[in-house]
Design a protein around this motif. Structure first.
Motif, PDB file in Angstrom:
ATOM      1  N   TYR A 196       0.869  -1.351   0.070  1.00  0.00           N
ATOM      2  CA  TYR A 196      -0.114   0.009   0.139  1.00  0.00           C
ATOM      3  C   TYR A 196       0.976   1.242  -0.156  1.00  0.00           C
ATOM      4  N   PRO A 197       1.840   1.243   0.780  1.00  0.00           N
ATOM      5  CA  PRO A 197       2.663   2.575   0.792  1.00  0.00           C
ATOM      6  C   PRO A 197       3.327   2.876  -0.604  1.00  0.00           C
ATOM      7  N   SER A 198       3.788   1.764  -1.240  1.00  0.00           N
ATOM      8  CA  SER A 198       4.462   1.865  -2.575  1.00  0.00           C
ATOM      9  C   SER A 198       3.400   2.414  -3.637  1.00  0.00           C
ATOM     10  N   GLN A 199       2.218   1.798  -3.393  1.00  0.00           N
ATOM     11  CA  GLN A 199       1.354   2.459  -4.459  1.00  0.00           C
ATOM     12  C   GLN A 199       0.915   3.966  -4.217  1.00  0.00           C
ATOM     13  N   VAL A 200       0.625   4.340  -2.896  1.00  0.00           N
ATOM     14  CA  VAL A 200       0.451   5.700  -2.773  1.00  0.00           C
ATOM     15  C   VAL A 200       1.667   6.635  -3.271  1.00  0.00           C
ATOM     16  N   TYR A 201       2.773   6.061  -2.902  1.00  0.00           N
ATOM     17  CA  TYR A 201       4.074   6.822  -3.225  1.00  0.00           C
ATOM     18  C   TYR A 201       4.048   7.076  -4.776  1.00  0.00           C
ATOM     19  N   ASN A 202       4.045   5.960  -5.356  1.00  0.00           N
ATOM     20  CA  ASN A 202       3.898   6.192  -6.731  1.00  0.00           C
ATOM     21  C   ASN A 202       2.863   6.972  -7.372  1.00  0.00           C
ATOM     22  N   LEU A 227     -11.222   5.205  -2.411  1.00  0.00           N
ATOM     23  CA  LEU A 227     -12.323   5.254  -1.469  1.00  0.00           C
ATOM     24  C   LEU A 227     -13.695   4.666  -2.395  1.00  0.00           C
ATOM     25  N   MET A 228     -13.631   5.225  -3.692  1.00  0.00           N
ATOM     26  CA  MET A 228     -14.670   4.769  -4.481  1.00  0.00           C
ATOM     27  C   MET A 228     -14.742   3.214  -4.707  1.00  0.00           C
ATOM     28  N   CYS A 229     -13.413   2.533  -4.851  1.00  0.00           N
ATOM     29  CA  CYS A 229     -13.249   1.124  -4.794  1.00  0.00           C
ATOM     30  C   CYS A 229     -13.681   0.276  -3.761  1.00  0.00           C
ATOM     31  N   VAL A 230     -13.371   1.121  -2.322  1.00  0.00           N
ATOM     32  CA  VAL A 230     -13.679   0.455  -1.227  1.00  0.00           C
ATOM     33  C   VAL A 230     -15.200   0.362  -1.081  1.00  0.00           C
ATOM     34  N   GLN A 248      -5.292  -2.358  -5.691  1.00  0.00           N
ATOM     35  CA  GLN A 248      -5.023  -2.340  -4.138  1.00  0.00           C
ATOM     36  C   GLN A 248      -6.008  -2.751  -3.333  1.00  0.00           C
ATOM     37  N   VAL A 249      -7.154  -2.188  -3.627  1.00  0.00           N
ATOM     38  CA  VAL A 249      -8.183  -2.483  -2.422  1.00  0.00           C
ATOM     39  C   VAL A 249      -8.707  -3.879  -2.794  1.00  0.00           C
ATOM     40  N   PHE A 250      -8.801  -4.317  -4.182  1.00  0.00           N
ATOM     41  CA  PHE A 250      -9.103  -5.523  -4.394  1.00  0.00           C
ATOM     42  C   PHE A 250      -8.182  -6.718  -3.611  1.00  0.00           C
ATOM     43  N   PHE A 251      -6.894  -6.481  -3.764  1.00  0.00           N
ATOM     44  CA  PHE A 251      -6.095  -7.709  -3.370  1.00  0.00           C
ATOM     45  C   PHE A 251      -5.875  -7.395  -1.607  1.00  0.00           C
ATOM     46  N   SER A 252      -5.854  -6.100  -1.050  1.00  0.00           N
ATOM     47  CA  SER A 252      -5.704  -5.999  -0.002  1.00  0.00           C
ATOM     48  C   SER A 252      -6.755  -6.540   1.069  1.00  0.00           C
ATOM     49  N   THR A 253      -8.275  -6.339   0.535  1.00  0.00           N
ATOM     50  CA  THR A 253      -9.356  -6.852   1.299  1.00  0.00           C
ATOM     51  C   THR A 253      -9.429  -8.387   1.120  1.00  0.00           C
ATOM     52  N   GLY A 254      -8.820  -8.974   0.171  1.00  0.00           N
ATOM     53  CA  GLY A 254      -8.644 -10.469   0.301  1.00  0.00           C
ATOM     54  C   GLY A 254     -10.046 -11.260  -0.459  1.00  0.00           C
ATOM     55  N   VAL A 255     -10.895 -10.281  -0.768  1.00  0.00           N
ATOM     56  CA  VAL A 255     -12.004 -10.988  -1.588  1.00  0.00           C
ATOM     57  C   VAL A 255     -11.465 -11.732  -2.861  1.00  0.00           C
ATOM     58  N   GLY A 256     -12.194 -12.870  -2.963  1.00  0.00           N
ATOM     59  CA  GLY A 256     -11.714 -13.772  -4.506  1.00  0.00           C
ATOM     60  C   GLY A 256     -10.925 -14.914  -4.026  1.00  0.00           C
TER      61      GLY A 256
END
Length: 621
Positions: A51-57, A68-71, A266-274
């Motif tokens: 997550y920090p790497s995605q925000v940084y880039n 937040l829309m994806c969340v 990021q939202v998709f993979f960090s929440t663990g759905v799927g």
């Protein structure tokens, strides 16, 4: 004899047998245990590293608009679906989707396939962290002044490949990448075996033991993360990194599709759905748990954790003066194995902070690792197999360890990169897309047909799926104008059948009661709008990006392998839909014969839904 009784009591206290629910299924010791286990499946190394790497880039406050829309538009609705069907049908993802419709068995199986493929290489990443953890007790730290060399040569220990190439116009392959190193890396194998043993230890007894383990695997990392944050924000020039995180606005980045794709991923993979483990975990809940509230708590806790944990990284970014304006980009492995370890070497008490960092990453990773394997264990136990749970867990753990060995070789890092990329970009995106569209199209489809007629149902859904497929294809090949024209054509055809189908006789929400046309629209279009019209199309668009990306990497055999492994999930979904009888051993009927109590419970659940669909006169509504 007395010693034996004492040992039995100690084992019973440490690893208690799970309690039973009314239908005879194992049950979590408390709702808090379920929530912590689910949060542990979400919260992992990705929260502190990826997550920090995605925000940084994609630096700046504008990141939070797509994020937040994806969340709220994808993560929470999909998680509500996964938890609700697990509770309702009292089984893992295969049993739950099969109970919704027998043609959806492949959707449930594909979720478990994703987790079973990810688990072996995820544990190898944990083994690299264990290597760093072992070396954190050496003073001075062995990576001092040689961070990249230590990571590449001492930890990963891979031999550089001979890169392949394409022609200048990219039309064909000139040469394929070659990997000269094939031997196993001894220390990586050892730590991988140790990690799988810990995974086995956490789940062999069932949710009774797992419900206690999660208090440790979630509680301790949270404490250690706050300790790391406190140290990071107190570093020299840490404020500059935090300003980069929260106090800049770059609105022009929103015009770039990459930030939207990255935020969704990021939202998709960090929440663990799927991955299937939320449905498995939810099947051990009490029947009447609040699935919506649980989903909101799980996702929001994950969002809060990764956004707060990011302060630990951005404090270090300011300390090291790494700024995106200089052309610097961060990757997940860069943050975890290069940026943070090098920063630690410049801090007073470097060994303690190295211990704290890698211990936190290690414990965070375990909860995700055993969650993915536990979902597969639930599937096997739900088939009615006669083996004890401990035997099933042992067999699956050994198989998973053997699948980890290719990643422990001198080309393992490159294999991991190839498999991980296409499992995420192809398999994971597609199976969640399948969840969204199948639950809103196939589930109770006969009720819709009974209201509007079969022709209208077929043509409307042909337009729905055809519009997404054709739109994505045309977007990659021709002009946006043709995409719009094709979408309008589908709308015209759909409208024609709206005019020529039968009129619904059942009640609809007040908004659709004004005339017959609106009632027709409701049954064919707005049965479940959020998953169907928001999450589904977004995932279809994200899925479409994977093919142009692969075309540029088709000279690498490991990326070709990863691309093929990712598409197995598509085959599983299609096979389960076309040949539902091809996997009868996974049907609920097998465990209904073994467990009549559970069978009667499922009949009562189905009877309740049937009563809701009938009017007082006994006619279908």
């Amino acid at each position: 004899m007395a010693v034996k009784n004492v040992l039995r009591k100690v084992v019973g206290w440490i690893a208690p047998a799970p309690s039973k629910s009314e239908d005879g299924r194992d049950q979590w010791p408390s709702r808090a245990a379920f929530l912590l286990a689910s949060m542990g499946g979400c919260a992992g190394m990705g929260n502190l590293l990826r997550y920090p790497s995605q925000v940084y880039n994609n630096h700046g406050l504008q990141w939070y608009i797509p994020y937040l829309m994806c969340v709220f538009l994808i993560a929470i609705p999909v998680l509500v679906l996964e938890i609700a069907i697990g509770q309702a049908y009292r089984g893992g993802s295969v049993v739950a989707f099969n109970s919704m419709n027998r043609r959806l068995k492949g959707v449930g199986l594909s979720l478990l396939y994703v987790g079973f493929v990810v688990g072996p290489y995820f544990v190898v990443i944990l083994s690299w962290i264990m290597n760093y953890f072992r070396n954190s007790f050496i003073s001075p730290l062995p990576w001092t002044g040689r961070g990249e060399e230590f990571y590449n040569q001492d930890v990963v220990a891979n031999i550089e490949p001979i890169p392949g190439s394409l022609t200048e116009d990219g039309s064909r392959v000139l040469s394929y990448t070659k990997y000269p190193g094939v031997a196993l890396v001894g220390e990586t194998v050892g730590w991988t075996a140790f990690t799988w043993f810990l995974v086995w230890l956490c789940i062999f007894r069932g949710v009774g033991l797992t419900g206690r383990v999660v208090y440790f695997t979630m509680g301790l990392p949270i404490v250690m993360t706050f300790v790391l944050i406190g140290r990071a924000v107190s570093l020299e020039n840490a404020g500059a990194g935090i300003k980069l995180y929260f106090a800049q606005w770059n609105g022009e980045k929103l015009a770039n599709g990459q930030i939207w794709q990255t935020a969704c991923g990021q939202v998709f993979f960090s929440t663990g759905v799927g991955f299937g483990y939320f449905t498995s975990y939810a099947s051990y809940n009490t029947k009447h748990s609040n699935a919506v509230m649980d989903s909101i708590l799980i996702v929001t806790s994950n969002v809060l954790f990764e956004n707060i944990a990011a302060f630990a990284v951005f404090g270090v970014v300011g300390f090291l003066r790494l700024f995106p304006e200089d052309g610097t980009r961060l990757g997940s492995f860069t943050v975890g194995f290069l940026t943070l370890p090098l920063a630690i070497t410049e801090m007073p008490g470097a060994n303690f902070w190295a211990f704290a960092l890698f211990f936190t990453l290690m414990v965070l990773g375990y909860s995700s690792a055993f969650a993915m394997l536990d979902a597969v264990v639930t599937l096997v136990m739900d088939t009615g197999i006669k083996w004890p749970r401990a035997v099933v867990v042992t067999v699956l753990t050994v198989i998973s360890f053997l699948l980890s060995l290719p990643y422990c070789t001198q080309f393992g890092y490159y294999l991991l990169d190839g498999i991980d990329r296409w499992i995420n970009d192809v398999a994971l995106v597609f199976v969640v897309f399948s969840e969204c569209v199948s639950s809103t199209t196939v589930y109770r489809w006969k009720d819709v047909v009974g209201q509007v007629g079969r022709p209208a149902f077929i043509v409307y859904n042909a337009g729905y799926f055809g519009g997404m497929v054709l739109g994505v294809v045309l977007a990659h090949t021709v002009s946006p104008l043709l995409v719009l024209e094709s979408a309008l054509d589908f709308c015209r055809r759909t409208r024609y059948f709206h005019r020529h189908r039968q009129d619904p006789d059942a009640e609809t929400p007040n908004l659709f009661k004004r005339n017959v046309y609106l009632r027709r629209i409701y049954y064919t279009a707005f049965y479940s709008p959020l998953l169907r019209y928001i999450a589904g199309p977004i995932l279809a668009i994200v899925f479409g990006f994977s093919y142009p990306a692969f075309y540029k990497l088709r000279y690498d055999p490991l990326h070709i392998l990863g691309f093929a492994v990712g598409h197995i999930a598509l085959i599983i979904v299609a096979f389960g839909f076309i040949v539902p009888a091809g996997t009868m051993f996974l049907s609920p009927s097998s465990w209904r014969r073994q467990d009549p109590i559970r069978s009667r419970s499922l009949v009562r659940v189905r009877g309740f839904f049937q009563q809701q669909r009938r009017g007082w006169d006994g006619k279908w509504r």
